[in-house]
Design a protein around this motif. Structure first.
Motif, PDB file in Angstrom:
ATOM      1  N   PRO A   1       0.827  -1.213   0.000  1.00  0.00           N
ATOM      2  CA  PRO A   1       0.000   0.000   0.000  1.00  0.00           C
ATOM      3  C   PRO A   1       0.859   1.259   0.000  1.00  0.00           C
ATOM      4  O   PRO A   1       1.917   1.307   0.631  1.00  0.00           O
ATOM      5  CB  PRO A   1      -0.801  -0.121   1.302  1.00  0.00           C
ATOM      6  CG  PRO A   1      -0.745  -1.564   1.672  1.00  0.00           C
ATOM      7  CD  PRO A   1       0.564  -2.063   1.173  1.00  0.00           C
ATOM      8  N   ASN A   2       0.383   2.252  -0.725  1.00  0.00           N
ATOM      9  CA  ASN A   2       1.034   3.561  -0.734  1.00  0.00           C
ATOM     10  C   ASN A   2       0.184   4.528   0.083  1.00  0.00           C
ATOM     11  O   ASN A   2      -1.017   4.666  -0.167  1.00  0.00           O
ATOM     12  CB  ASN A   2       1.182   4.087  -2.159  1.00  0.00           C
ATOM     13  CG  ASN A   2       2.181   3.270  -2.951  1.00  0.00           C
ATOM     14  OD1 ASN A   2       3.197   2.859  -2.425  1.00  0.00           O
ATOM     15  ND2 ASN A   2       1.900   3.019  -4.223  1.00  0.00           N
ATOM     16  N   VAL A   3       0.787   5.157   1.061  1.00  0.00           N
ATOM     17  CA  VAL A   3       0.088   6.081   1.947  1.00  0.00           C
ATOM     18  C   VAL A   3       0.710   7.468   1.773  1.00  0.00           C
ATOM     19  O   VAL A   3       1.937   7.615   1.813  1.00  0.00           O
ATOM     20  CB  VAL A   3       0.177   5.640   3.413  1.00  0.00           C
ATOM     21  CG1 VAL A   3      -0.571   6.623   4.316  1.00  0.00           C
ATOM     22  CG2 VAL A   3      -0.371   4.224   3.579  1.00  0.00           C
TER      23      VAL A   3
ATOM     24  N   THR B   1      -2.845  -1.382  -5.048  1.00  0.00           N
ATOM     25  CA  THR B   1      -3.132  -1.995  -6.347  1.00  0.00           C
ATOM     26  C   THR B   1      -3.573  -3.432  -6.120  1.00  0.00           C
ATOM     27  O   THR B   1      -2.891  -4.216  -5.450  1.00  0.00           O
ATOM     28  CB  THR B   1      -1.890  -1.971  -7.245  1.00  0.00           C
ATOM     29  OG1 THR B   1      -1.484  -0.622  -7.457  1.00  0.00           O
ATOM     30  CG2 THR B   1      -2.179  -2.618  -8.585  1.00  0.00           C
ATOM     31  N   VAL B   2      -4.725  -3.792  -6.667  1.00  0.00           N
ATOM     32  CA  VAL B   2      -5.234  -5.156  -6.505  1.00  0.00           C
ATOM     33  C   VAL B   2      -5.116  -5.965  -7.787  1.00  0.00           C
ATOM     34  O   VAL B   2      -5.123  -7.192  -7.756  1.00  0.00           O
ATOM     35  CB  VAL B   2      -6.694  -5.130  -6.023  1.00  0.00           C
ATOM     36  CG1 VAL B   2      -6.778  -4.542  -4.623  1.00  0.00           C
ATOM     37  CG2 VAL B   2      -7.590  -4.352  -6.992  1.00  0.00           C
ATOM     38  N   TYR B   3      -5.024  -5.280  -8.932  1.00  0.00           N
ATOM     39  CA  TYR B   3      -4.864  -6.006 -10.192  1.00  0.00           C
ATOM     40  C   TYR B   3      -4.237  -5.063 -11.213  1.00  0.00           C
ATOM     41  O   TYR B   3      -4.682  -3.928 -11.377  1.00  0.00           O
ATOM     42  CB  TYR B   3      -6.213  -6.503 -10.721  1.00  0.00           C
ATOM     43  CG  TYR B   3      -6.097  -7.248 -12.040  1.00  0.00           C
ATOM     44  CD1 TYR B   3      -5.596  -8.540 -12.082  1.00  0.00           C
ATOM     45  CD2 TYR B   3      -6.465  -6.640 -13.243  1.00  0.00           C
ATOM     46  CE1 TYR B   3      -5.464  -9.221 -13.285  1.00  0.00           C
ATOM     47  CE2 TYR B   3      -6.343  -7.316 -14.453  1.00  0.00           C
ATOM     48  CZ  TYR B   3      -5.841  -8.607 -14.467  1.00  0.00           C
ATOM     49  OH  TYR B   3      -5.717  -9.281 -15.655  1.00  0.00           O
ATOM     50  N   ALA B   4      -3.172  -5.557 -11.851  1.00  0.00           N
ATOM     51  CA  ALA B   4      -2.515  -4.755 -12.882  1.00  0.00           C
ATOM     52  C   ALA B   4      -2.089  -5.624 -14.046  1.00  0.00           C
ATOM     53  O   ALA B   4      -1.064  -5.376 -14.683  1.00  0.00           O
ATOM     54  CB  ALA B   4      -1.319  -4.017 -12.301  1.00  0.00           C
ATOM     55  N   GLY B   5      -2.850  -6.688 -14.291  1.00  0.00           N
ATOM     56  CA  GLY B   5      -2.521  -7.577 -15.388  1.00  0.00           C
ATOM     57  C   GLY B   5      -1.268  -8.400 -15.154  1.00  0.00           C
ATOM     58  O   GLY B   5      -0.689  -8.939 -16.100  1.00  0.00           O
ATOM     59  N   GLY B   6      -0.796  -8.477 -13.915  1.00  0.00           N
ATOM     60  CA  GLY B   6       0.435  -9.215 -13.602  1.00  0.00           C
ATOM     61  C   GLY B   6       1.693  -8.409 -13.826  1.00  0.00           C
ATOM     62  O   GLY B   6       2.802  -8.914 -13.606  1.00  0.00           O
ATOM     63  N   GLY B   7       1.559  -7.161 -14.251  1.00  0.00           N
ATOM     64  CA  GLY B   7       2.732  -6.357 -14.562  1.00  0.00           C
ATOM     65  C   GLY B   7       3.560  -6.001 -13.348  1.00  0.00           C
ATOM     66  O   GLY B   7       4.794  -6.028 -13.391  1.00  0.00           O
ATOM     67  N   VAL B   8       2.898  -5.649 -12.241  1.00  0.00           N
ATOM     68  CA  VAL B   8       3.630  -5.259 -11.040  1.00  0.00           C
ATOM     69  C   VAL B   8       4.399  -6.451 -10.479  1.00  0.00           C
ATOM     70  O   VAL B   8       5.581  -6.343 -10.124  1.00  0.00           O
ATOM     71  CB  VAL B   8       2.666  -4.688  -9.993  1.00  0.00           C
ATOM     72  CG1 VAL B   8       3.408  -4.395  -8.690  1.00  0.00           C
ATOM     73  CG2 VAL B   8       2.006  -3.417 -10.518  1.00  0.00           C
TER      74      VAL B   8
END
Length: 444
Positions: free
Chosen positions: A63-65, A98-105
């Motif tokens: 998470p980014n805060v 981010t919960v979904y990024a197409g597997g990129g992260v």
């Protein structure tokens, strides 16, 4: 394994000649180079660069805060609040995941870790090359030192021969020609000694460079006395086992294997551009206005808060999807695939190079073994020949030329012997490096 942990993680401290052992033996030189050799220190810093990249890539999985805020003062006549005010402020604390990024992260984080592992293997390669260079130049110092000793012994023999010729001349058993011949032989031997001493000084400086030892105050060399010998020690390398060991342990091959895996993750990361990205967020807002009459107020973080000010939670989901990006994603995918293919081709090319390198090193080692055996016998024979020539000269059955010829042959034989021992020791070290083995002095 412990030795490699020491070599890879050893702290690269500032170069200091005071840390050099005196006299300097081979193991002391290698240990000093591990911390002070400049290519090794640069490779360690590259590993630290990759560690930073891993942290950056892995941070996208967490998470980014963040907090944002603004404070504005304005003329009441242009106020957009009701009632009108001369100042407004807003503070927001927001967390995004981010919960979904197409597997990129995920692919990017994996690629960064693989790149770090590749950097570690690159460090191993640098250490292997640097330690081989240190060992070779250390042997060069010993070689040139022994060549100086050979030439000094040669000079002493020529001096004795000149003395014998002078004594026999005074006794009337030989002519002045023999004395002149002995003087010329002594004078002709001097340049070889001068050259040998210069070669020794140059070898010392080359070793200092490999170790990473800076010059002392005023540019004065600070190298201690180098101690060691070029003794023959048998080895038991076989071509088949060396090839197998190289395939399993050469850091160049292991590094390219990691880069190939990282390339595969790079393709996945590029393909993620075709898919949507979804994230969730939660935030808390404080909003307020001031500078108008009426209402009670108090302070939060230094800002005035009136009864009409607002604050509260925000929860939500946000997503993006580049339905058409001008084929930019397709371009990134093509690039990633080409880079993956390059990694595979480099791996195949390096595998072939390693195979050839091992075979060449093995052939050179076999040649060095044969030369050591041949030169050892020659020195013994040349020593005996000189003894016989000297005895015959004393009894008048041989000439001064016979003695001088035997002396030249003995000097050449001794020079060939120390050179053969040097070539053999270097060949053994090169064979270990070609097989992907740790330097023998640091293997345990």
């Amino acid at each position: 394994m412990k030795s490699w942990i020491f070599l890879l993680l050893g702290a690269a401290s500032a170069a200091s000649a005071a840390e050099l052992p005196s006299p300097l033996d081979l193991k002391g030189a290698l240990l000093y180079a591990v911390d002070h050799n400049y290519p090794i220190r640069l490779a360690r810093e590259q590993v630290r660069v990759q560690e930073g990249i891993v942290l950056t890539s892995s941070g996208q999985l967490l998470p980014n805060v963040g907090a944002t805020g603004q404070y504005v003062r304005n003329d009441t006549s242009i106020s957009q609040t009701f009632p009108q005010s001369s100042e407004t402020w807003q503070i927001q604390l927001k967390a995004t995941q981010t919960v979904y990024a197409g597997g990129g992260v995920t692919a990017g984080a994996r690629a960064a870790k693989l790149d770090k592992q590749a950097a570690m293997y690159d460090l191993q390669t640098t250490i292997n090359n640097a330690l081989l260079d240190v060992r070779t130049r250390f042997y060069s110092v010993i070689l040139t030192k022994e060549k100086v000793q050979v030439q000094e012994e040669n000079i002493k023999l020529y001096e004795r021969q000149l003395s014998d010729a002078q004594n026999q001349f005074h006794a009337g058993s030989v002519s002045n020609f023999e004395v002149l011949r002995a003087r010329v032989a002594l004078a002709n031997a001097q340049p070889d000694l001068i050259t040998a001493r210069n070669d020794y000084r140059i070898a010392i400086e080359q070793l200092r460079q490999s170790l990473g030892v800076p010059a002392g105050p005023g540019g004065i060399s600070v190298m201690p006395e180098v101690a060691g010998t070029l003794d023959y020690v048998g080895s038991d390398f076989t071509l088949e086992s060396s090839l197998a060991t190289a395939r399993d342990h050469r850091p160049e091959l292991l590094r390219l294997g990691k880069l190939t895996d990282a390339g595969q993750q790079g393709v996945k990361q590029a393909k993620a551009g075709y898919l949507p990205a979804v994230s969730v967020f939660a935030a808390y807002d404080w909003n307020g206005a001031g500078g108008y009459a009426g209402g009670n107020s108090f302070a939060l973080l230094g800002f005035p808060i009136s009864e009409g000010d607002t604050n509260g939670w925000l929860l939500g989901v946000q997503g993006t999807w580049a339905i058409f990006d001008g084929r930019a994603t397709e371009g990134r995918v093509r690039t990633a695939r080409a880079q993956l293919e390059q990694a595979r081709l480099n791996q195949g090319s390096t595998d072939l190079s390693v195979d050839v390198e091992v075979r060449q090193a093995f052939s050179t080692l076999e040649e060095a073994k044969e030369l050591v055996g041949a030169t050892g016998q020659t020195v013994a024979q040349a020593t005996e020949a000189l003894r016989l020539a000297t005895e015959r000269f004393h009894v008048g059955s041989a000439t001064q030329l016979d003695v001088l010829t035997s002396q030249v042959a003995l000097t050449q034989a001794k020079t060939n012997q120390v050179q053969a021992n040097y070539n053999y020791l270097v060949a053994v070290a090169t064979m270990r490096k070609a097989s992907g083995l740790t330097d023998a002095s640091l293997a345990n």
